[in-house]
Scaffold this motif. Sequence first.
Motif, mmCIF file in Angstrom:
data_model
loop_
_atom_site.group_PDB
_atom_site.id
_atom_site.type_symbol
_atom_site.label_atom_id
_atom_site.label_comp_id
_atom_site.label_asym_id
_atom_site.label_seq_id
_atom_site.Cartn_x
_atom_site.Cartn_y
_atom_site.Cartn_z
ATOM 1 N N ARG A 160 3.724 -33.241 -90.881
ATOM 2 C CA ARG A 160 3.741 -34.374 -91.817
ATOM 3 C C ARG A 160 5.083 -35.119 -91.761
ATOM 4 N N GLN A 161 6.152 -34.334 -91.681
ATOM 5 C CA GLN A 161 7.489 -34.950 -91.607
ATOM 6 C C GLN A 161 7.673 -35.696 -90.288
ATOM 7 N N TYR A 163 5.376 -37.349 -88.753
ATOM 8 C CA TYR A 163 4.730 -38.652 -88.944
ATOM 9 C C TYR A 163 5.590 -39.556 -89.819
ATOM 10 N N ARG A 164 6.130 -38.971 -90.899
ATOM 11 C CA ARG A 164 6.883 -39.772 -91.873
ATOM 12 C C ARG A 164 8.174 -40.348 -91.277
ATOM 13 N N TYR A 165 8.923 -39.487 -90.559
ATOM 14 C CA TYR A 165 10.240 -39.916 -90.091
ATOM 15 C C TYR A 165 10.217 -40.536 -88.702
ATOM 16 N N VAL A 168 5.263 -42.964 -87.692
ATOM 17 C CA VAL A 168 4.886 -44.176 -88.457
ATOM 18 C C VAL A 168 5.930 -45.288 -88.318
ATOM 19 N N LYS B 105 16.704 -34.004 -96.524
ATOM 20 C CA LYS B 105 15.354 -34.220 -97.087
ATOM 21 C C LYS B 105 14.344 -33.319 -96.382
#
Lengths: 255, 251
Positions: A160-161, A163-165, A168, B105
Amino acid sequence: MKQFLKRLLSSQLMGFVCFLFVWQVLHLLLNTHTVPSPLDTIACFFSIPFVLLKHAGASILRVVVAVALSLLLGIPAGILLAVNKTIKRLFSPLLYFLYPIPKIAFLPVFMLLFGLGNPSKIILIIFIIVFQIMLSVRDGVAQINPIYFQVMDSFCVSPRQRYRYLIVPAMLPNLFSGLRISIGISLASLFFAENYATQFGIGYFILSAWTKMDYVEMFSGILMLGFIGILLFNLLDRLESVCVPWQRRSVDNRN
Amino acid sequence: MDHSSLEQNHIQLDHISFSFGETVVIRDISIALQRGGAYALIGKSGIGKSTLLNLIAGFLKPDSGQVTIEGKQVTGPREQTAFLFQELGLFPWQTVFQAVAMPLKIHGNTSDIPARVLSLLAELHLDQHKDKYPHQLSGGERQRVALARTLVGNPDLLLMDEPTSALDAMTKEELQSLILRQTQARNTTLLFVTHDIEEAVLLGQTILVLNEDGPLSYLENPCFGIQNPRESLAFYDETIQIRTLLRVESR
């Protein structure tokens, strides 16, 4: 005065004035009803503003819904095509086969499957633009520098990270290029999508005026289609400068 | 220092071998690195220096032997190992602040992120650039951002692959002393690959020379940690010694 002239020359208005000038010259040279005078067209445009706005509203709604649904389908499909080798191997030939086919040829099929109302019109537009979005996203993800993936690995990121960082944000510039092309194509395809079983839409308005041989009205409809384009492209530019700020700054730096 | 002992070492490589297809790149290497040490890895091009770094980082798996850090076998990348890549790998879409905040993060250290990031940026003289994107920075500034991104999570091991190869002489010197200060202040073990013998002598407490047949030569560096090493005679003696060793190896 000099500054005023400079500003006028560089403004979008100047481009529009040049366009009207060329149009007027063509009108005078051809001397035919088929190319009406721009002044008559503008007069007609302002004499029926609410009619035009009503048709424009219906068309914008269809385009926005079609683009939104195409994004929902095209983004995940494009990402899957880029990251999953099996899916890429299975579906790339099909994508290349379908992409160049004029999708308008499938209109009877859509009419049969989805009726004559809005669904078949919106699905036709989706079918026309979704491939563009899929390919833009796929290329955006495929072009990511491999070292970026290694950087992500070094931070032990979850999928997921990743994709996020990485995925995307990296695909966004390509997505916006694809969206710009898609909006242009979807506006052009309104002409076909709105030529059956509807009394609303700028495509319908232009075709209806054409069949009545009312070229002044037809051209005021074309003018309205152009304004819809300006509105949608400007909105897209604004959205892009918010979502892809690093591109804007690099363009600013180059200028 | 005994570099092959199996006692309480931070990093231990036991009889590591690795091949790319038919080509053997690493042949039966054993090393032990102690916590807080600074190690320079040098050798001819294509001899497997970067591969060795990638094996320790967990990006590659050895064909035989094992890598252990803190007594645990490395089976993949670990949170406490930071890697400074030669190409840096700064994302064009992240500002300096966002890039440095990202590891915190990712690892869920969400408390006080702005304060931690801003304090590190100030230490690395990057605070005035915090809202800039990589393309708006100079080569040296980009290098410092990448260094800040690797250090922000306080790693116990920092691996660097030719960290200053693309920099001019002055910027290189600045960055070298910055790396040294930052890793020593954190007691971070430093292992880096370099082609620059002077850099190896400046940053490496121990210089590991990778030989053609695999095993390493160890050179303890007497200049490490002294004031203005470039002005000392020992610095030049050390560089000459390494140059001679490399020349003999290449024959």
